[in-house]
Design an enzyme around this catalytic site. Structure first.
Site, PDB file in Angstrom:
ATOM      1  N   ARG A  76      -9.491   0.787  15.172  1.00 29.51           N
ATOM      2  CA  ARG A  76      -9.536   1.372  13.826  1.00 29.51           C
ATOM      3  C   ARG A  76     -10.587   0.703  12.950  1.00 29.51           C
ATOM      4  NH1 ARG A  76      -3.905   1.351  10.677  1.00 29.51           N
ATOM      5  NH2 ARG A  76      -4.261  -0.904  10.740  1.00 29.51           N
ATOM      6  N   LYS A  91       0.842  -1.204   0.000  1.00 28.31           N
ATOM      7  CA  LYS A  91       0.000   0.000   0.000  1.00 28.31           C
ATOM      8  C   LYS A  91       0.873   1.248   0.000  1.00 28.31           C
ATOM      9  CE  LYS A  91      -0.396   0.110   5.041  1.00 28.31           C
ATOM     10  NZ  LYS A  91      -1.290   0.186   6.197  1.00 28.31           N
ATOM     11  N   MET A 144       9.819  23.906  -1.606  1.00 25.09           N
ATOM     12  CA  MET A 144       9.029  22.905  -2.309  1.00 25.09           C
ATOM     13  C   MET A 144       9.852  22.094  -3.303  1.00 25.09           C
ATOM     14  SD  MET A 144       5.486  23.321  -4.497  1.00 25.09           S
ATOM     15  CE  MET A 144       4.548  23.829  -3.061  1.00 25.09           C
ATOM     16  N   TYR A 183      13.559  30.732   2.891  1.00 25.54           N
ATOM     17  CA  TYR A 183      12.456  31.544   3.379  1.00 25.54           C
ATOM     18  C   TYR A 183      12.670  32.026   4.811  1.00 25.54           C
ATOM     19  CZ  TYR A 183       9.716  30.065  -0.679  1.00 25.54           C
ATOM     20  OH  TYR A 183       9.261  29.850  -1.951  1.00 25.54           O
TER      21      TYR A 183
END
Length: 368
Positions: A137, A39, A312, A263
């Site tokens: 869950r 998965k 990013m 940044y």
């Protein structure tokens, strides 16, 4: 192997190491079958590539999270059956039945619906009962198991193929884990009075080397398959890492004293600083949480600290101590020299978060 010369960032996946890790588990647990958990893009390794590499390795099931992931396995032409680990929406169940995929059963309502779909299509629906022994869950609470067992007697289009549960704190709470194992064993005993249950599975990677549930005959392999065991064990040193993440230097500059980097200028130079820009960022899966944590990359045989915030598409690293760096040089971002454990600790997260964050724009290159 693919030509990586034009890639800014790529992940190299060692399928031979993956098969080796599978062999370690088989040697330690020779009586158990295996479900390979693929998965979340096979924990960042690429679901299609990993499914193709492991298909034919006599694995019982490929564990996926959704019917969409199961479809990727089928579309890859694999003969290993997908197993959908979590609950399916009602609208997804027809697709499961039509394709013969395996699914988890968590309620009487699901049993009734799957049975009606089996009758509609004239086929048996293979399901594994999910028992909630403490994860909270999905699955039936142990007290609801007898009622489901009684109901299944009238579901003539269901084949209850197995029963499973999930350990919620195997690496942290041994006492609670043993209570979960006892609860699971009690549910299995109740169910086996009425059905054969050829597959019984409880342990995922956290428990494979450290716990024994007497009734089980299959284990689910996630992180262990990819070279990392969540719990200490003598067998851990036999595991081999399966993924190395690379990127390239895109630009080389010398910044002056008192110059901000990235940044918000969370890093400011304290003198002339040779800075290499590297073509990877949180848009590729290099976590923003690694900003200003002492994270480093391995470039031309030397460690280089990441400066300021991760952006990013790019990171900046200090290469002032290096004589020879050129645009195009390859940096190891994660791998033998910058292991999962290091990035995990710096980002204050878990290893699975580090590797499943590698995004789709990073090509996977398979070897072995």
């Amino acid at each position: 192997m693919q030509d990586t010369s034009l890639y800014r960032a790529w992940a190299e996946v060692d399928t031979a190491a993956m098969r080796h890790n599978l062999s370690v588990v088989r040697r330690v647990l020779p009586q158990h079958r295996q479900m390979a958990i693929i998965k979340a893009e096979a924990y960042g390794h690429g679901i299609t590539g990993v499914a193709k590499a492991l298909d034919g390795e006599d694995i019982e099931f490929f564990g996926v999270a959704t019917p969409a992931e199961a479809q990727k396995v089928s579309d890859a032409g694999c003969t290993t059956c997908p197993f959908i680990l979590g609950p399916c929406f009602p609208a997804e169940r027809e697709r499961v039945v039509q394709n013969g995929w395996r699914a988890a059963l968590s309620s009487i309502e699901e049993a009734e619906h799957f049975n009606s779909l089996g009758r509609l299509y004239g086929k048996k629906v293979n399901l594994h009962i999910s028992v909630d022994t403490g994860m909270g869950r999905a699955g039936l609470l142990p007290g609801d198991v007898p009622a489901l067992a009684d109901k299944l007697a009238s579901c003539d289009h269901l084949n209850i193929e197995g029963v499973f549960s999930h350990l919620s704190a195997a690496a942290d709470d041994i006492s609670f884990t043993h209570r979960q194992i006892r609860s699971y064993e009690q549910s299995v005993a109740i169910l086996r009075e009425k059905m054969a249950l050829p597959y019984r599975h409880l342990c995922s990677s956290s428990g494979v080397f450290n716990y024994n549930a007497p009734s089980t005959n299959m284990v689910r392999l996630g992180r262990i398959l990819y070279g990392y065991s969540p719990m200490p064990s003598p067998h851990n040193r036999e595991l081999q890492p399966t993924l190395t993440l690379y990127s390239r230097v895109t630009l080389l500059r010398t910044l002056p004293d008192n110059h901000g980097v990235s940044y918000n200028h969370t890093y400011i130079t304290t003198g002339p600083t040779k800075v290499a820009t590297i073509g990877i960022g949180f848009g590729d899966g290099y976590l923003h949480y690694l900003s200003n944590t002492g994270a480093r990359v391995y470039l031309n045989g030397s460690y280089c600290p990441v400066l300021g915030r991760v952006t990013m598409d790019q990171i900046m690293v200090d290469v002032s101590h290096m004589d020879s760096v050129q645009p195009g040089d390859v940096a190891e971002i994660l791998g033998p020299n910058v292991p999962w454990e290091e990035l995990t600790a710096r980002a204050k997260t878990i290893p699975s978060n580090v590797i499943t964050s590698i995004t789709g724009r990073v090509p996977r290159v398979y070897k072995g």
